[in-house]
Design an enzyme around this catalytic site. Structure first.
Site, PDB file in Angstrom:
ATOM      1  N   GLU A 115       0.841  -1.188   0.000  1.00  0.00           N
ATOM      2  CA  GLU A 115       0.000   0.000   0.000  1.00  0.00           C
ATOM      3  C   GLU A 115       0.878   1.241   0.000  1.00  0.00           C
ATOM      4  O   GLU A 115       2.097   1.151   0.216  1.00  0.00           O
ATOM      5  CB  GLU A 115      -0.938  -0.011   1.206  1.00  0.00           C
ATOM      6  CG  GLU A 115      -1.934  -1.148   1.152  1.00  0.00           C
ATOM      7  CD  GLU A 115      -3.031  -1.030   2.196  1.00  0.00           C
ATOM      8  OE1 GLU A 115      -4.143  -0.656   1.840  1.00  0.00           O
ATOM      9  OE2 GLU A 115      -2.768  -1.306   3.364  1.00  0.00           O
ATOM     10  N   HIS A 230      -8.928   9.926   3.886  1.00  0.00           N
ATOM     11  CA  HIS A 230      -8.543   8.912   2.895  1.00  0.00           C
ATOM     12  C   HIS A 230      -8.730   9.491   1.498  1.00  0.00           C
ATOM     13  O   HIS A 230      -9.775  10.043   1.191  1.00  0.00           O
ATOM     14  CB  HIS A 230      -9.381   7.638   3.050  1.00  0.00           C
ATOM     15  CG  HIS A 230      -8.758   6.469   2.349  1.00  0.00           C
ATOM     16  ND1 HIS A 230      -8.746   6.339   0.977  1.00  0.00           N
ATOM     17  CD2 HIS A 230      -8.074   5.401   2.826  1.00  0.00           C
ATOM     18  CE1 HIS A 230      -8.107   5.236   0.651  1.00  0.00           C
ATOM     19  NE2 HIS A 230      -7.686   4.643   1.765  1.00  0.00           N
ATOM     20  N   ARG A 271      -0.788   9.138   2.166  1.00  0.00           N
ATOM     21  CA  ARG A 271      -2.180   9.535   1.975  1.00  0.00           C
ATOM     22  C   ARG A 271      -2.407  11.041   1.956  1.00  0.00           C
ATOM     23  O   ARG A 271      -3.194  11.544   1.143  1.00  0.00           O
ATOM     24  CB  ARG A 271      -3.029   8.968   3.112  1.00  0.00           C
ATOM     25  CG  ARG A 271      -3.185   7.518   2.993  1.00  0.00           C
ATOM     26  CD  ARG A 271      -4.001   6.967   4.111  1.00  0.00           C
ATOM     27  NE  ARG A 271      -4.170   5.551   3.825  1.00  0.00           N
ATOM     28  CZ  ARG A 271      -4.797   4.707   4.608  1.00  0.00           C
ATOM     29  NH1 ARG A 271      -5.316   5.112   5.720  1.00  0.00           N
ATOM     30  NH2 ARG A 271      -4.918   3.449   4.268  1.00  0.00           N
ATOM     31  N   HIS A 332     -11.281   9.559   7.552  1.00  0.00           N
ATOM     32  CA  HIS A 332     -11.081   8.118   7.573  1.00  0.00           C
ATOM     33  C   HIS A 332     -10.571   7.584   8.903  1.00  0.00           C
ATOM     34  O   HIS A 332     -11.060   6.573   9.399  1.00  0.00           O
ATOM     35  CB  HIS A 332     -10.096   7.769   6.465  1.00  0.00           C
ATOM     36  CG  HIS A 332      -9.852   6.304   6.301  1.00  0.00           C
ATOM     37  ND1 HIS A 332     -10.885   5.403   6.131  1.00  0.00           N
ATOM     38  CD2 HIS A 332      -8.701   5.573   6.272  1.00  0.00           C
ATOM     39  CE1 HIS A 332     -10.381   4.186   6.013  1.00  0.00           C
ATOM     40  NE2 HIS A 332      -9.071   4.261   6.109  1.00  0.00           N
ATOM     41  N   ARG A 367      -1.150   8.165   9.720  1.00  0.00           N
ATOM     42  CA  ARG A 367      -1.002   6.709   9.853  1.00  0.00           C
ATOM     43  C   ARG A 367      -0.509   6.064   8.561  1.00  0.00           C
ATOM     44  O   ARG A 367      -1.036   6.339   7.484  1.00  0.00           O
ATOM     45  CB  ARG A 367      -2.360   6.127  10.217  1.00  0.00           C
ATOM     46  CG  ARG A 367      -2.433   4.639  10.211  1.00  0.00           C
ATOM     47  CD  ARG A 367      -3.856   4.203  10.498  1.00  0.00           C
ATOM     48  NE  ARG A 367      -4.747   4.561   9.424  1.00  0.00           N
ATOM     49  CZ  ARG A 367      -5.463   3.680   8.723  1.00  0.00           C
ATOM     50  NH1 ARG A 367      -5.396   2.401   8.996  1.00  0.00           N
ATOM     51  NH2 ARG A 367      -6.279   4.075   7.767  1.00  0.00           N
TER      52      ARG A 367
HETATM   53  C1  FAD Z   1     -13.472   1.794   5.573  1.00  0.00           C
HETATM   54  C2  FAD Z   1     -12.289   1.534   6.461  1.00  0.00           C
HETATM   55  C3  FAD Z   1     -11.249   0.732   6.002  1.00  0.00           C
HETATM   56  C4  FAD Z   1     -10.130   0.493   6.808  1.00  0.00           C
HETATM   57  N1  FAD Z   1      -9.131  -0.329   6.336  1.00  0.00           N
HETATM   58  C5  FAD Z   1      -8.086  -0.617   7.163  1.00  0.00           C
HETATM   59  C6  FAD Z   1      -7.087  -1.546   6.741  1.00  0.00           C
HETATM   60  O1  FAD Z   1      -7.132  -2.098   5.656  1.00  0.00           O
HETATM   61  N2  FAD Z   1      -6.076  -1.797   7.613  1.00  0.00           N
HETATM   62  C7  FAD Z   1      -5.976  -1.232   8.832  1.00  0.00           C
HETATM   63  O2  FAD Z   1      -5.029  -1.502   9.582  1.00  0.00           O
HETATM   64  N3  FAD Z   1      -6.936  -0.365   9.267  1.00  0.00           N
HETATM   65  C8  FAD Z   1      -7.987  -0.055   8.470  1.00  0.00           C
HETATM   66  N4  FAD Z   1      -8.960   0.795   8.894  1.00  0.00           N
HETATM   67  C9  FAD Z   1      -8.891   1.316  10.273  1.00  0.00           C
HETATM   68  C10 FAD Z   1      -9.295   0.219  11.250  1.00  0.00           C
HETATM   69  O3  FAD Z   1     -10.399  -0.509  10.740  1.00  0.00           O
HETATM   70  C11 FAD Z   1      -9.684   0.816  12.589  1.00  0.00           C
HETATM   71  O4  FAD Z   1      -8.750   1.749  13.003  1.00  0.00           O
HETATM   72  C12 FAD Z   1      -9.768  -0.272  13.662  1.00  0.00           C
HETATM   73  O5  FAD Z   1     -10.607  -1.315  13.204  1.00  0.00           O
HETATM   74  C13 FAD Z   1     -10.288   0.329  14.940  1.00  0.00           C
HETATM   75  O6  FAD Z   1     -10.664  -0.696  15.798  1.00  0.00           O
HETATM   76  P1  FAD Z   1     -11.305  -0.338  17.202  1.00  0.00           P
HETATM   77  O7  FAD Z   1     -11.560  -1.640  17.858  1.00  0.00           O
HETATM   78  O8  FAD Z   1     -10.473   0.667  17.862  1.00  0.00           O
HETATM   79  O9  FAD Z   1     -12.679   0.420  16.838  1.00  0.00           O
HETATM   80  P2  FAD Z   1     -13.991  -0.090  16.106  1.00  0.00           P
HETATM   81  O10 FAD Z   1     -13.771  -1.351  15.383  1.00  0.00           O
HETATM   82  O11 FAD Z   1     -14.534   1.039  15.317  1.00  0.00           O
HETATM   83  O12 FAD Z   1     -14.986  -0.416  17.315  1.00  0.00           O
HETATM   84  C14 FAD Z   1     -15.500   0.603  18.116  1.00  0.00           C
HETATM   85  C15 FAD Z   1     -16.537   0.013  19.046  1.00  0.00           C
HETATM   86  O13 FAD Z   1     -16.868   0.978  20.052  1.00  0.00           O
HETATM   87  C16 FAD Z   1     -18.265   0.955  20.262  1.00  0.00           C
HETATM   88  N5  FAD Z   1     -18.657   2.234  20.879  1.00  0.00           N
HETATM   89  C17 FAD Z   1     -18.391   3.491  20.460  1.00  0.00           C
HETATM   90  N6  FAD Z   1     -18.874   4.390  21.337  1.00  0.00           N
HETATM   91  C18 FAD Z   1     -19.477   3.681  22.321  1.00  0.00           C
HETATM   92  C19 FAD Z   1     -20.180   4.014  23.503  1.00  0.00           C
HETATM   93  N7  FAD Z   1     -20.370   5.274  23.880  1.00  0.00           N
HETATM   94  N8  FAD Z   1     -20.690   3.027  24.262  1.00  0.00           N
HETATM   95  C20 FAD Z   1     -20.539   1.719  23.911  1.00  0.00           C
HETATM   96  N9  FAD Z   1     -19.861   1.340  22.813  1.00  0.00           N
HETATM   97  C21 FAD Z   1     -19.337   2.299  22.025  1.00  0.00           C
HETATM   98  C22 FAD Z   1     -18.834   0.695  18.891  1.00  0.00           C
HETATM   99  O14 FAD Z   1     -20.176   0.255  18.979  1.00  0.00           O
HETATM  100  C23 FAD Z   1     -17.852  -0.372  18.395  1.00  0.00           C
HETATM  101  O15 FAD Z   1     -18.242  -1.643  18.867  1.00  0.00           O
HETATM  102  C24 FAD Z   1     -10.071   1.069   8.093  1.00  0.00           C
HETATM  103  C25 FAD Z   1     -11.123   1.880   8.551  1.00  0.00           C
HETATM  104  C26 FAD Z   1     -12.220   2.116   7.750  1.00  0.00           C
HETATM  105  C27 FAD Z   1     -13.316   2.976   8.250  1.00  0.00           C
END
Ligand code: FAD
Length: 398
Positions: A115, A230, A271, A332, A367
């Site tokens: 990438e 993004h 990016r 993003h 990032r």
């Molecule tokens: C379209 C897209 C593509 C991506 N592609 C990549 C990739 O290819 N490679 C890579 O490394 N990263 C990628 N990323 C980034 C990566 O997906 C995220 O940074 C990572 O998954 C974040 O994980 P997380 O567990 O921190 O948050 P999330 O997976 O977003 O989970 C957040 C959780 O918090 C909960 N929550 C939020 N607020 C509250 C609240 N007040 N009370 C209770 N629950 C709450 C939500 O319901 C959810 O369950 C991408 C992101 C996007 C949007």
């Protein structure tokens, strides 16, 4: 519905990869509560397309380190980056052992994709739905753990603080009722901030809730101005979340064109630089988008490596194998967040933060693609290990 306990050993707010991995690394004798704001699948982790980076070996250590620091505009915390890179191979092996069947070459070795801003191909992937695959495998494991109670449609609306120590949270259930629930340790894993933006690739339920609470209780925040846009999301006039066209599309040869079908940028720059070039081109041509062409990517690769993107574009009337698609930048990823040390500890006692809502400085100002899933898992595991080591027996609730 399962009955609430009054107190848990650990509460984890958020069920993306960061929250799930934390839960799986806590001892099975701990009583753990996990909550998420809407359904289990409404998290950014499900959306990750490109993949998860891994250090290819000793010879790649320095190169990977430099790539991450260069993308982060030399504002990364070198110690965090070193830890992430050092622990990356063990994390990938753990995912494989858990059942994430990353794409492989005909000889059985892992297939790495490339990438933007990576010097070499070092990204493990499962087709173009890596995040969905990983998240579902982790969800499955969590659901089988009898010590973990999981509530969907349950929103953290406040923290319970006593003497600068987090002792639990306040939640609002789907029926609108409020409950307080206590914990010895609380882990914030609430993801990003995209829901606050008009144009974002994120789920709209991700509104930086932990950050507001951190501000309310003077918990240290870091890099709050560092928001990643993004460069390529599918342009549409429809409202709602923008569909991401992964960075690895450009890594595999897709080219950006302006309305006169002229290239205007090196597609493999970091990016922020590609985004700025697109915005400049949109301004110059007074158009709401530019074009992305897959003409240099074989039809077979489009269909095997990017089946999800191919299907989405087809559903919107564009055949990737035949024509260019309109693309536009969108919010993003959030590099900043609740300041944490290398073990996810925040500035408040008994409160941890992991994943996108936390900031340990890995990403600096920008990032490096596919570093966030890895960062989420590496530091979620470390937070769980830290909690386990400091959680004295007398503090346990069972
Ligand atoms: C379209 C897209 C593509 C991506 N592609 C990549 C990739 O290819 N490679 C890579 O490394 N990263 C990628 N990323 C980034 C990566 O997906 C995220 O940074 C990572 O998954 C974040 O994980 P997380 O567990 O921190 O948050 P999330 O997976 O977003 O989970 C957040 C959780 O918090 C909960 N929550 C939020 N607020 C509250 C609240 N007040 N009370 C209770 N629950 C709450 C939500 O319901 C959810 O369950 C991408 C992101 C996007 C949007």
């Amino acid at each position: 519905m399962e009955k609430w306990r009054e107190k848990y050993d650990v509460i984890i707010v958020g069920c993306g990869v960061a929250g799930l991995f934390t839960a799986l690394h806590l001892p099975k004798e701990y009583q753990v509560l996990m909550i998420c704001k809407s359904s289990l699948s409404d998290c950014n982790s499900m959306l990750a397309q490109g993949g998860i980076s891994v250090c290819l070996g000793k010879e790649d250590n320095m190169l990977y380190f430099e790539d991450t620091l260069r993308a982060g505009q030399n504002a990364c915390n070198p110690a965090s980056v070193a830890v992430m890179i050092h622990e990356s191979q063990a994390i990938i092996q753990e995912l494989i052992d858990l059942g994430v069947n990353f794409d492989r070459n005909p000889d059985g070795s892992l297939h790495y994709t490339k990438e933007g801003a990576h010097s070499v191909a070092r990204i493990c992937h499962y087709q173009d739905i890596t995040g969905k695959k990983m998240t579902e495998v982790l969800q499955d494991k969590v659901k089988k753990r009898r010590n973990i109670t999981l509530f969907e449609y349950t929103t953290m609306i406040d923290l319970q603080i006593k003497a600068n120590t987090c002792v639990g949270i306040v939640v609002r259930l789907q029926d609108g009722t409020l409950h307080t629930v206590q914990s010895s340790k609380t882990v914030l894993a609430t993801g990003g901030i995209g829901g606050l933006y008009e144009h974002s690739t994120n789920f709209s339920n991700l509104t930086g809730d932990s950050l507001s609470l951190a501000k309310k209780y003077h918990i240290e925040l870091a890099d709050m101005a560092c928001v990643q846009i993004h460069p390529t999301t599918f342009y549409t006039e429809e409202k709602g979340r923008r569909f991401l066209i992964t960075e690895s599309a450009r890594g595999e040869g897709a080219l950006l064109y302006n309305t006169d079908k002229e290239r205007f940028v090196n597609e493999l720059l970091p990016r922020d630089q590609v985004t700025q070039a697109i915005f400049a081109e949109m301004k110059k041509t007074c158009r709401p988008h530019v074009w992305l062409s897959f003409e240099k990517v074989s039809k077979e690769k489009i269909k095997t490596h990017f089946p999800n993107i191919y299907a989405h574009c087809l559903s919107k009337g564009y055949d990737l194998t035949q024509e260019m698609i309109p693309v536009v930048p969108a919010q993003h990823y959030f590099m900043g967040g609740i300041a944490v040390d290398l073990n996810g500890q925040t500035s408040m006692a008994s409160l941890y933060a992991v994943g996108e809502t936390s900031c340990n400085g890995v990403h600096g100002k920008n990032r490096l693609a596919s570093n966030s899933l890895l960062e989420s898992l590496v530091f979620a595991k470390r937070a769980a290990q830290q909690i386990t080591s400091v959680q004295k027996k007398k503090e346990r609730v069972i």
